[in-house]
Every structure is written in C-alpha cells, then in structure tokens.
Enzyme design. Structure first.
Site, short mmCIF file in Angstrom:
data_model
loop_
_atom_site.label_atom_id
_atom_site.label_comp_id
_atom_site.label_asym_id
_atom_site.label_seq_id
_atom_site.Cartn_x
_atom_site.Cartn_y
_atom_site.Cartn_z
N CYS A 2 -32.17 9.26 1.60
CA CYS A 2 -31.68 9.99 0.50
C CYS A 2 -32.20 11.05 0.05
CB CYS A 2 -32.02 8.90 -0.69
SG CYS A 2 -31.37 7.26 -0.39
N ARG A 27 -28.44 14.38 3.10
CA ARG A 27 -29.05 13.25 3.33
C ARG A 27 -28.62 11.90 2.79
NH1 ARG A 27 -34.22 14.82 4.32
NH2 ARG A 27 -35.10 12.78 3.36
N TRP A 75 -27.94 7.18 -0.15
CA TRP A 75 -27.15 6.58 1.27
C TRP A 75 -27.63 5.25 1.05
CZ3 TRP A 75 -28.95 4.87 6.17
CH2 TRP A 75 -28.02 4.71 6.89
N ASN A 99 -36.75 7.66 -2.28
CA ASN A 99 -36.06 7.74 -0.76
C ASN A 99 -37.08 6.93 0.09
OD1 ASN A 99 -35.18 8.24 1.55
ND2 ASN A 99 -36.31 10.17 1.92
N GLY A 100 -36.57 5.83 0.95
CA GLY A 100 -37.14 4.96 1.64
C GLY A 100 -36.80 3.60 1.52
N GLU A 468 -23.24 12.73 24.66
CA GLU A 468 -23.15 13.51 23.43
C GLU A 468 -21.92 14.09 23.20
OE1 GLU A 468 -25.13 13.77 21.28
OE2 GLU A 468 -24.26 15.91 20.37
N LYS A 472 -20.42 13.22 19.70
CA LYS A 472 -19.82 14.43 18.61
C LYS A 472 -18.18 14.20 18.19
CE LYS A 472 -22.81 15.83 17.44
NZ LYS A 472 -23.65 15.34 17.68
N GLU A 475 -17.96 10.80 15.52
CA GLU A 475 -18.77 10.76 14.53
C GLU A 475 -18.16 11.72 13.60
OE1 GLU A 475 -22.87 11.94 14.37
OE2 GLU A 475 -22.80 13.49 15.98
N HIS A 491 -14.70 -0.83 36.52
CA HIS A 491 -15.38 -2.04 36.46
C HIS A 491 -14.91 -2.78 35.21
CE1 HIS A 491 -17.77 -1.78 40.15
NE2 HIS A 491 -17.98 -0.55 39.91
N LYS A 587 -27.99 12.25 7.65
CA LYS A 587 -28.70 13.20 8.61
C LYS A 587 -29.89 12.88 9.39
CE LYS A 587 -29.08 17.08 10.84
NZ LYS A 587 -28.23 17.43 11.93
C1 AGP Z 1 -26.14 13.26 16.01
O1 AGP Z 1 -25.27 13.89 15.56
C2 AGP Z 1 -26.34 12.19 14.77
N1 AGP Z 1 -26.53 12.76 13.39
C3 AGP Z 1 -27.45 11.19 15.16
O2 AGP Z 1 -27.36 10.65 16.41
C4 AGP Z 1 -28.92 11.83 15.09
O3 AGP Z 1 -29.06 12.43 16.53
C5 AGP Z 1 -29.94 10.78 15.47
O4 AGP Z 1 -29.85 10.01 14.00
C6 AGP Z 1 -31.49 11.16 15.76
O5 AGP Z 1 -31.85 11.88 14.56
P1 AGP Z 1 -33.24 12.85 14.79
O6 AGP Z 1 -32.94 13.81 15.78
O7 AGP Z 1 -33.44 13.52 13.48
O8 AGP Z 1 -34.24 11.80 14.87
#
Ligand code: AGP
Length: 592
Positions: A2, A27, A75, A99-100, A468, A472, A475, A491, A587
């Site tokens: 958050c 966030r 969040w 936050n937490g 990756e 990308k 997501e 397989h 994020k």
């Molecule tokens: C990547 O686009 C995502 N947002 C997610 O996989 C991110 O890379 C992952 O949560 C790790 O985050 P960090 O690098 O801040 O630890």
C-alpha cells in the site's frame, strides 16, 4: 503493498496528500482514504476505486481546514476492497494508516473484543489502531511502543491522536517509510517520489524507531530515548517521478532504457573493481520473484557458461521455506527492484541467519534488502513507477552480465575481456536504435491483440528471455501467455497450438539454434503464427522476424528483451487497459 503519505505544517495537507497518493498509486489502487485534523476534530474520508474517486468524493463534501493529515492507497490483503476496509482507521482517540501485514491480527482481535472493542472492518490495521488506543493515556510514544511489543508482522504506520494538535507520529518495521524534512512542514511517505516536490531531504527510519513530527521539528525515539538521525539528500528529480509527455509510465520507462543503461554502465565499466567478485564461490543461489527471478535466469546461464560456477535460480516464496543445503562457499544473490518484496526479504534473512554471504542487486537505495544484504550492487534505473517492470529488469540482467564477465576474467576464462567491455560501451546506442523501431512492434501488437493465448519458446538463455517476454505480455494485456523450453512443447502443451495462435520464438544461441528452428517448424506445421526475434539472418521468417545485431553472449539479451516489452505495452494499449496499474497487481509485493 500500500501507499502512505502524511504531512504536518503550515500548508493545508489536503492537496499535498492527494498529490502524494497519486505518486503512490502504483503501490496499490483498490481503495484510498484521508484523515485531516485541526484543533477541533479529525475528519476521515474514504473511497473505493482510484484516487480520482476519492477526489470526486472530497469535492462533494465540506472538507475541514487542517494542519495535520495522513492518507493511504490500498492493495487489499486482509478484507475485501470496500470503504469499510479502506484506511485510515479510527479507534477511540487514534487514527492510523498502515502498509504491511500483522500476522497475529486474529489473536489480538479476539483479546480486544474481550476488552469490549467493537470492530467495524476485517482489517489487521484496525486491530493495530485499537491496540495503540488501548495503551494511550497521555503519552503517544509510550502507547505506540507498548502496542508494538504485541504486534508480529510488518508495518509502516502513520498515526494521529485526536487530542494532540501539533504532532504526527509514525513507525515502521519491514515496510518502507521515509520521513521528509521540509521548510514548510514535515512528511511521511512510503516512497520519496510522493514528496520530492516539497523536499529532497529525508530521514531513514530503522525498525521500531518511533518518529514524532511537528511543524518544524522531527524527533526520533528508540524506546523512550531520543536519538539522532542523519538527514539524507535524494538525487531524484521531480520529472523522473512524473510521466512527462508519455502516455504511460511503462512506455516512458522503456524509452529511458538507453539512458539508464548508460548511467549504470558508466558507473561500473571503468571501475570494474566495484563489481562484487563472485569467482571464489563454488555455488550461487539466485533468489527472487517474478521478473527479477527471470533476470536471475539470464545470470545463471552466464555465470555457468562463462565463469564456470554452479548456479541455481530459486523462486523466493519457495526458497524461504525449503531445506537449503549451504556451505561456506555458497553465495546467495537476491534480486529485487523495490528491495521490499516480502518473500525475497525472507530469503535474504534465511541466508543471513546461516551466516551465508548475501549479495543484493537492487534499485531502491533506501530499501530493506539494500540495507540488510551483506553486499549490495545498485542498478541506476531511477524510480520505476509502472507496476510492470521494464528498465529495472533490463539493468538487473545487465548487472549479471558484468558480474559474470568479472568472475570469468578473474578465473582466467575470458580472453576477450577488454573487447566485451568496449562492446558494452556501445550497448545503449544499439538499444536506442531498436527502440526507434517501435512502429514494427506496434504492428505486432495489432496482429496479436485479439488472441486468447500466446506462447514463447526458446532454449538456454533464450528461454530465460521467453519467461520475461511472456510475463510482460500477460501482466499488462491480460492475454494468457506461457513460456516454454522449446524442446518441451511437444511433451503436452503443443496440444494447445492451433490456427493463428501466436508463438514467439527467441533464437540467439548459435549452439542450439537449429534445434529451436525445428521446434518452430513443429508449431508452424500446426498453423501457429510465428514471431521470431533473432540475431541470425539465416533463421527463416515464417510470419514475422525481427533481427537484432549479434553481439557477445554477455549482453545479447539486452537487445532482445526490449522488443518484447514494447509488444506487451502496445498490445495492452490497443486493448485500452490500465497499463501502469494492471488489475490485481502491485509494484512490490510486501506481503506473503
Ligand atoms: C514484473 O513486471 C512484476 N511487477 C513482478 O514480477 C516483479 O518483478 C516482482 O514482484 C519482483 O519485484 P521486486 O523486483 O521489486 O522484488
């Protein structure tokens, strides 16, 4: 994860807090709220949805004049995203934002209910608020410290006391919170980007240090002892924290890649002694989540192929709980853009507790991982606001290139060391030329935007790139996508290949390109639509082929990934989605 922002000072907090929340919306953005305080009262306004929904609500009610305020963008973890569960929460004289995650919230709630507390929400935050209120007689710092003794978990709290008209309080443990020291007042924020417009000076809090902010003073307590804290100066610029002329942060951050790559390479290429030497380790565990883990997969390929070091890539959420066999020659590398990902922090703590060397590759210098890993290498990506990482991921991969290059050189295994270093100096220019081809990737996006599924196939480091590229795309565009080792498709998954299904083939490794090409033919014979990215012009163009310049293995991924990032971005843009804040994502995942 958050976002928290707070202010006490001569200005009216309302606009400062709303602007701050907008900078923190990456966030978490399923609900938000604000608490404003003057000498008479505390007014709490909350709303589900985005910050703009809260703004609209505030325009339609009488908002009090105030000099203290805290605000929060959520969040959801404990409790669904609704107004009741949105922060701030008030119990008795105490109002807080959090936050937490409080792991023993249920037990504490039961005890407080027995004390007669009636809870309105399902949140762990309201429990913490009730606990502070329980201990509050007339000393806020003492009440906070007593409550913290009973709380297990991670937190960053912003706290207002109804009968204290000239103070704002805050405390953190395992969640980020910085204290902004300004001329017109003082601030709390989850991220400096929220307050950089008002001050570049900030204080970093250590766990459980309680901070008391007034208009012109910041007191930090360890227990009930006043302590001195260093005032740091941020080098973040205001426009780095804004979109500028770009439609989305994600596009801005992709287009910044040549500049931030240049900045990072400049920092290290002429000072390779700054790069941590991993050559003496016999085994390396690369531990991370999501894209950071996929950057680690590139690192593993390079460290094994080039430096001859046994490497394992582990997903942090698994690693933190599994039995790990360490020996003194093991190095654990934590990769994290935010440096606040809960699972990656836990993996770091696990290694630290076993007194195993830890090396962090991090972007946020003020983060927990940056401060608690034994060694740390910073990428210079600048603030990355878009939830989908692009520039930070790319720099994580580049950092592994430098680590592998240095280790190979130290071990006498890299005879072209200087040539590779010189080639790296031209990398940003080569990358810029690829990004200038953005129209080509827009057209790919037009070609796939209505597909239901997409697949990415490759071998070795190309498979790491596929992971990756697939993440990308899915997501931000919500198209289901999967990455497969090219030899694995037959397989099982090949049963999903039918007419028009897009299959991205990444082919850059000479040693196995013929094998991947035969896998491409397997799927093409089932009428898949083939999109190839390769550094070899002999590779057939089946439907779409993009050629990148062939460079050393160390840095080849740096040229291959950005096209996939742009394809993901443009596909999501054509699907008119909220690219910078994709549904259900945050994020940095600061909870398990
Ligand atoms: C990547 O686009 C995502 N947002 C997610 O996989 C991110 O890379 C992952 O949560 C790790 O985050 P960090 O690098 O801040 O630890």
């Amino acid at each position: 994860m958050c976002g928290i922002v707070g202010y006490i000072g001569k200005e009216n907090p309302k606009d400062i807090l709303i602007e701050g929340l907008k900078k923190l919306e990456y966030r978490g953005y399923d609900s938000s709220g604000i608490a404003l305080k003057n000498n008479e009262k505390v007014q709490v306004i909350k709303s589900t949805g985005k910050i703009k929904d809260l703004e609209i609500k505030m325009r339609n009610i009488k908002v009090i004049d105030s000099n203290i305020g805290i605000a929060h963008t959520r969040w959801a973890t404990h409790g669904i995203a609704n107004e009741t569960n949105a922060h701030p929460h008030t119990v008795g004289k105490v109002t807080i934002v959090h936050n937490g995650i409080i792991e023993n919230a249920d037990k504490l709630r039961e005890k407080l209910i027995k004390d007669g507390i009636k809870f309105n929400s399902e949140t762990d935050t309201e429990v913490a608020c009730a606990l502070i209120n329980k201990y509050y007689q007339n000393d806020p710092v003492e009440a906070i410290n007593k409550a913290l003794k009973e709380i297990i978990g991670s937190y960053a709290f912003g706290i207002i006391f109804e009968d204290i008209n000239d103070k704002l309080y805050a405390v953190r443990k395992d969640s980020p919170l910085i204290i902004g020291v300004g001329k017109e007042g003082n601030y709390i924020a989850s991220d400096i980007a929220a307050i950089i417009k008002y001050t570049e000076e900030y204080i970093l809090l250590d766990d459980n240090e309680v901070v008391e902010l007034s208009n012109d003073k910041v007191n930090v307590y360890q227990g009930n002892k006043l302590i001195d804290k260093k005032i740091e100066k941020s080098n973040l610029s205001i426009d780095e924290a804004s979109k500028g002329s770009y439609k989305h942060f994600m596009l801005k951050e992709i287009m910044e890649e040549p500049m931030v790559l240049q900045r990072t390479l400049n920092k290290y290429l002429d000072n390779m002694e700054e790069i941590f030497d991993v050559s003496k380790y016999e085994e390396i565990h690369i531990v991370a989540c999501g894209s950071a883990m996929y950057a680690g997969m590139i690192g593993r390929c390079l460290l094994e192929e080039k430096a001859n070091i046994k490497c394992y890539v582990e997903c942090a959420s698994e690693y933190r709980y599994k039995k790990v066999i360490y020996d003194r020659k093991t190095l654990v590398i934590l990769v994290s853009q935010s440096g606040e990902t809960a699972d990656t922090i836990a993996a770091m703590c696990k290694a630290n507790e076993e007194r195993i060397d830890t090396l962090a590759i991090v972007n946020v210098k003020t983060s927990t991982i940056a401060r608690e890993a034994k060694h740390c290498l910073f990428i210079e990506a600048g603030p990355e606001i878009a939830v989908a990482t692009t520039k930070a991921y790319l720099l994580q991969a580049a950092m592994f290139s430098l680590i592998a290059l240095k280790a190979a050189n130290v071990k006498g295994l890299e005879k072209n060391y200087n040539d590779v270093l010189n080639e790296a100096k031209n990398l940003p220019k080569k990358l810029k030329k690829i990004l200038d081809d953005k129209e080509i990737f827009m057209n790919v996006a037009k070609d796939i935007k209505d597909c239901r599924d997409a697949f990415f196939i490759g071998r070795g480091v190309d498979y790491a790139i596929c992971e990756e590229g697939s993440l990308k795309l899915k997501e931000v565009s919500y198209i289901h996508s999967d990455a497969y080792q090219a030899g694995e498709l037959k397989h099982g998954t090949i049963s999903l290949i039918e007419e028009g299904v897009p299959v991205f083939a990444i082919i850059t490794d000479d040693k196995i390109k013929a094998k991947t090409e035969s896998n491409v033919i397997e799927v093409e014979s089932r009428h898949a639509k083939i999109f190839t990215i390769t550094n070899d012009k002999t590779i057939k163009d089946h439907h779409f082929r993009y050629l990148v310049e062939k460079i050393s293995d160390y840095f080849q991924p740096i040229l291959v990934v950005p096209p996939l990032q742009l394809i993901g971005y443009y596909t999501a843009d054509l699907r008119k989605l909220d690219i910078d804040k994709p549904r259900n994502l945050a994020k940095s995942v600061t909870v398990e």
